[in-house]
Design a protein around this motif. Structure first.
Motif, PDB file in Angstrom:
ATOM      1  N   ILE A   3      14.411   0.604  -6.689  1.00 39.03           N
ATOM      2  CA  ILE A   3      13.266  -0.022  -5.956  1.00 39.03           C
ATOM      3  C   ILE A   3      12.867  -1.504  -5.726  1.00 39.03           C
ATOM      4  N   ARG A   4      13.221  -2.281  -6.756  1.00 38.08           N
ATOM      5  CA  ARG A   4      13.136  -3.661  -6.956  1.00 38.08           C
ATOM      6  C   ARG A   4      14.002  -4.094  -6.293  1.00 38.08           C
ATOM      7  N   ILE A   5      15.437  -3.740  -6.516  1.00 38.35           N
ATOM      8  CA  ILE A   5      16.407  -4.353  -5.444  1.00 38.35           C
ATOM      9  C   ILE A   5      16.206  -4.063  -3.745  1.00 38.35           C
ATOM     10  N   ALA A   6      15.637  -3.036  -3.405  1.00 40.62           N
ATOM     11  CA  ALA A   6      15.378  -2.642  -2.107  1.00 40.62           C
ATOM     12  C   ALA A   6      13.936  -3.514  -1.786  1.00 40.62           C
ATOM     13  N   GLY A   7      13.772  -4.405  -2.276  1.00 45.85           N
ATOM     14  CA  GLY A   7      12.564  -5.128  -2.008  1.00 45.85           C
ATOM     15  C   GLY A   7      11.105  -4.410  -1.953  1.00 45.85           C
ATOM     16  N   LEU A   8      10.940  -3.369  -2.838  1.00 38.79           N
ATOM     17  CA  LEU A   8       9.722  -2.551  -3.030  1.00 38.79           C
ATOM     18  C   LEU A   8       9.032  -2.757  -4.320  1.00 38.79           C
ATOM     19  N   SER A   9       9.517  -3.807  -4.884  1.00 34.67           N
ATOM     20  CA  SER A   9       8.714  -3.937  -6.198  1.00 34.67           C
ATOM     21  C   SER A   9       7.269  -4.088  -6.210  1.00 34.67           C
ATOM     22  N   GLU A  10       6.629  -4.458  -5.030  1.00 37.28           N
ATOM     23  CA  GLU A  10       5.091  -4.544  -4.880  1.00 37.28           C
ATOM     24  C   GLU A  10       4.490  -3.129  -4.608  1.00 37.28           C
ATOM     25  N   SER A  11       5.175  -2.310  -4.602  1.00 33.63           N
ATOM     26  CA  SER A  11       4.800  -0.765  -4.186  1.00 33.63           C
ATOM     27  C   SER A  11       4.226  -0.253  -5.267  1.00 33.63           C
ATOM     28  N   ILE A  12       3.371   0.786  -4.922  1.00 37.33           N
ATOM     29  CA  ILE A  12       2.703   1.322  -6.315  1.00 37.33           C
ATOM     30  C   ILE A  12       3.352   2.627  -6.720  1.00 37.33           C
ATOM     31  N   ILE A  13       3.807   2.492  -8.115  1.00 31.59           N
ATOM     32  CA  ILE A  13       4.483   3.526  -8.677  1.00 31.59           C
ATOM     33  C   ILE A  13       3.561   4.325  -9.556  1.00 31.59           C
ATOM     34  N   ARG A  14       3.557   5.648  -9.178  1.00 30.92           N
ATOM     35  CA  ARG A  14       2.690   6.682  -9.836  1.00 30.92           C
ATOM     36  C   ARG A  14       3.527   7.452 -10.835  1.00 30.92           C
ATOM     37  N   PHE A  15       3.296   7.345 -12.092  1.00 36.45           N
ATOM     38  CA  PHE A  15       3.831   8.397 -13.150  1.00 36.45           C
ATOM     39  C   PHE A  15       3.278   9.595 -13.177  1.00 36.45           C
ATOM     40  N   VAL A  16       3.696  10.573 -12.625  1.00 33.06           N
ATOM     41  CA  VAL A  16       2.988  11.971 -12.568  1.00 33.06           C
ATOM     42  C   VAL A  16       3.083  12.725 -13.898  1.00 33.06           C
ATOM     43  N   ARG A  71       0.709  -1.208   0.111  1.00 33.20           N
ATOM     44  CA  ARG A  71       0.018  -0.029   0.065  1.00 33.20           C
ATOM     45  C   ARG A  71       0.902   1.217   0.022  1.00 33.20           C
ATOM     46  N   SER A  72       2.168   1.156  -0.224  1.00 38.36           N
ATOM     47  CA  SER A  72       3.045   2.261  -0.403  1.00 38.36           C
ATOM     48  C   SER A  72       3.208   2.868  -1.659  1.00 38.36           C
ATOM     49  N   VAL A  73       3.200   4.017  -1.751  1.00 38.48           N
ATOM     50  CA  VAL A  73       3.185   4.693  -3.042  1.00 38.48           C
ATOM     51  C   VAL A  73       4.585   5.465  -3.541  1.00 38.48           C
ATOM     52  N   ILE A  74       4.954   5.577  -4.508  1.00 39.78           N
ATOM     53  CA  ILE A  74       6.280   6.202  -4.925  1.00 39.78           C
ATOM     54  C   ILE A  74       5.915   6.922  -6.139  1.00 39.78           C
ATOM     55  N   TYR A  75       6.211   8.167  -6.221  1.00 39.52           N
ATOM     56  CA  TYR A  75       6.052   9.033  -7.438  1.00 39.52           C
ATOM     57  C   TYR A  75       7.133   9.555  -8.107  1.00 39.52           C
ATOM     58  N   MET A  76       6.845   9.467  -9.437  1.00 36.57           N
ATOM     59  CA  MET A  76       8.095   9.994 -10.605  1.00 36.57           C
ATOM     60  C   MET A  76       7.703  10.257 -11.537  1.00 36.57           C
ATOM     61  N   THR A  77       8.136  10.443 -12.821  1.00 34.65           N
ATOM     62  CA  THR A  77       7.608  10.762 -14.230  1.00 34.65           C
ATOM     63  C   THR A  77       8.279   9.386 -15.294  1.00 34.65           C
ATOM     64  N   GLU A  78       7.546   9.668 -16.162  1.00 36.82           N
ATOM     65  CA  GLU A  78       8.072   8.873 -17.356  1.00 36.82           C
ATOM     66  C   GLU A  78       9.649   9.190 -17.743  1.00 36.82           C
ATOM     67  N   HIS A  79       9.977  10.303 -17.338  1.00 39.63           N
ATOM     68  CA  HIS A  79      11.612  10.433 -17.720  1.00 39.63           C
ATOM     69  C   HIS A  79      12.460   9.974 -16.546  1.00 39.63           C
ATOM     70  N   THR A  80      11.744   9.631 -15.302  1.00 43.29           N
ATOM     71  CA  THR A  80      12.834   9.387 -14.349  1.00 43.29           C
ATOM     72  C   THR A  80      13.823   8.326 -14.822  1.00 43.29           C
ATOM     73  N   HIS A  81      15.042   8.196 -14.190  1.00 42.45           N
ATOM     74  CA  HIS A  81      16.077   7.166 -14.927  1.00 42.45           C
ATOM     75  C   HIS A  81      15.651   5.947 -14.595  1.00 42.45           C
ATOM     76  N   HIS A  82      15.810   4.872 -15.514  1.00 47.98           N
ATOM     77  CA  HIS A  82      15.404   3.526 -15.109  1.00 47.98           C
ATOM     78  C   HIS A  82      16.030   2.812 -13.899  1.00 47.98           C
ATOM     79  N   CYS A  83      17.229   3.448 -13.364  1.00 48.47           N
ATOM     80  CA  CYS A  83      17.901   2.970 -12.272  1.00 48.47           C
ATOM     81  C   CYS A  83      17.178   3.062 -10.941  1.00 48.47           C
ATOM     82  N   VAL A  84      16.123   4.058 -11.182  1.00 42.45           N
ATOM     83  CA  VAL A  84      15.357   4.105  -9.839  1.00 42.45           C
ATOM     84  C   VAL A  84      14.314   2.963  -9.801  1.00 42.45           C
TER      85      VAL A  84
END
Ligand SMILES: *Cc1c(COP(=O)(O)O)cnc(C)c1O
Length: 484
Positions: free
Chosen positions: A197-210, A180-193
């Motif tokens: 997120i995946r490596i940090a164990g957060l791949s099941e969080s919700i990513i919003r592309f603003v 239920r945790s949400v992370i905000y970025m845009t479509e231009h955010t670098h793919h390393c982010v």
């Protein structure tokens, strides 16, 4: 005990420890090859398509006995330098150009020969102080307070991983909160982010592309709406990732406004300044990056904006103790060092996923000490002005469509041909320029269109190279547009 066997083995391993004469000979040969490389740099192509692509290395495999120095150095040159991109070239304007300060190479040589252990304060107090000093210098020109802590990493991706892990722990995200945790970025955010997120164990969080606006920056109003809606649905918005200079187009998200939203909604405010952060060193850059100093964490790549050879990124965290949180450790076999450790001199190993590591601080410290900060400041301002000049010159070419006025040092553009498909035309244009080998530009997709990118960042790129690029672009457009 067979002492003779021990002595035989000693003799057999002797070449690992060359004599002063052999060292001198090897050093001279290496230096003369490096000098030849540097003096050719202004003539040699920035991009090489070789048939073998370095595969000749396989013809001279590692074996029981070594090869002659000349053989090995000539393999390095023919197999490793003569295919692909030359990031040291002043005519490299693709991706995010690296450059490679000469003084950093000397620092690497000294760091490797002396092999100081920079991971732990007690092992090398001076090396650790050197790293703290250059991190503090970066923090100062970004405008971070003295509560900061930082880490020199191998690059921006690893620095981003540290920042994401720090945000996760500082915001108290546990495994059961992730969905239920949400992370905000845009479509231009670098793919390393997303990788971090995946490596940090957060791949099941919700990513919003603003949404982005027509200057390709994150829309603060849309972010606020999204966060409000997510909160309303009982979700847990916790992390905002802004970019201070996107890799794609160089746009700087509106950091001041984003900071206000992050503060109001209690989000961790991370700024990815891997490409753009160093511009804070010069006046126009400082203006473009206003608000970066308000972030909770920031990533910057000295191997981009501070011109170092590849292998140095940096993460800075405003409240340093939060970087320490996920990275601290205790180990029985380290007990001698913790007894000696100074609380005000936290070891890099306690601020980083790494323990043993390259003494990275020296390759930034040495050039700063020898050159001072003024040439860095000047070079960065020069890059910004060159990008503006390039933008202005391209706006004079009929048929050229430009992206937003450059915030930093990247310009995107495309040419609308007299007839035919613009995407196909610009793809051919990019290939024509690259295959020609004199200058290197890369391409990207923006809002679904194929565009070319001019990224100016090497300390070696000056007006002459930019003018050369402009005339090559004009020539290639003319050639291609006349043959459709
Ligand atoms: C280059 C870049 C990165 C990744 O950094 P590396 O040093 O290549 O790992 C992240 N973000 C941005 C904006 C970049 O330009």
């Amino acid at each position: 005990m067979d002492l003779e066997a021990i002595q035989t083995l000693e003799q057999q391993s002797a070449t690992l420890d060359p004599s002063p004469e052999d060292r001198l000979k090897a050093t001279e040969a290496v230096v003369s090859q490096a000098e030849a490389f540097l003096s050719d740099l202004h003539q040699s192509p920035v991009f090489n398509r070789s048939d073998s692509e370095g595969a000749g290395l396989n013809d001279t495999p590692v074996r029981e006995s070594g090869y002659e120095l000349e053989t090995v150095l000539s393999l390095f040159k023919s197999q490793m330098l003569e295919s692909g991109l030359n990031p040291a070239s002043p005519r490299h304007f693709g991706y995010i150009p690296g450059s490679g300060l000469f003084h950093s190479a000397l620092a690497d040589y000294l760091a490797a020969v002396s092999n100081r252990y920079s991971g732990i304060y007690a092992a090398s107090p001076g090396a650790v102080r050197c790293e703290h000093l250059v991190l503090k210098w970066m923090a100062d020109f970004l405008g971070y307070p003295s509560t900061m802590a930082g880490d020199l990493t191998s690059g921006g991706s690893v620095a981003t991983l540290s920042a994401v892990v720090t945000a996760r722990d500082a915001m108290g995200i546990r495994a059961k909160d992730v969905e239920r945790s949400v992370i905000y970025m845009t479509e231009h955010t670098h793919h390393c982010v997303e990788k971090a997120i995946r490596i940090a164990g957060l791949s099941e969080s919700i990513i919003r592309f603003v949404d982005i606006d027509d200057t390709l920056r994150m829309r603060a109003d849309h972010l606020a709406d999204r966060v409000r809606a997510d909160k309303g649905e009982g979700l847990n918005p916790f992390l905002l990732i802004a970019t201070a200079g996107t890799t794609n187009t160089g746009s700087v998200d509106p950091l001041m406004d984003l900071h206000t939203i992050a503060r109001d909604f209690g989000l961790w405010f991370h700024v990815d300044g891997a490409y753009g952060g160093a511009f804070a060193l010069c006046e126009p850059g400082k203006k473009a990056l206003a608000g970066i100093e308000l972030s909770d964490s920031v990533v910057m790549d000295p191997h981009k904006g501070l011109f170092l050879p590849f292998g140095t990124g940096a993460v800075l965290v405003r409240d340093g103790i939060k970087l320490h949180g996920p990275h601290r450790y205790e180990a029985d076999y380290m007990q001698d060092t913790s007894a000696l450790a100074r609380p005000d001199m936290i070891s890099p190993a306690e601020l980083s996923p790494e323990l043993s590591r390259h003494f990275r601080g020296l390759r930034l410290w040495l050039p700063l000490m020898l050159c001072g900060t003024a040439p860095f400041r000047a070079a960065l301002e020069e890059k910004m002005l060159l990008a503006r000049y390039f933008y202005q010159e391209l706006s004079q070419i009929e048929g050229v469509e430009l992206g937003p006025f450059p915030d930093l040092s990247i310009v995107i553009f495309r040419y609308i041909p007299k007839k035919g498909d613009p995407d196909g035309f610009n793809e051919r244009l990019a290939h024509e320029i690259q295959n020609d080998g004199q200058v290197f530009l890369s391409s990207t997709m923006v809002n679904g269109s194929f565009v070319l990118r001019m990224a100016i960042l090497s300390f070696r790129s000056h007006l002459k190279e930019v003018n050369q690029t402009i005339s090559i672009i004009k020539d290639k457009i003319r050639q291609l547009d006349n043959c459709v």
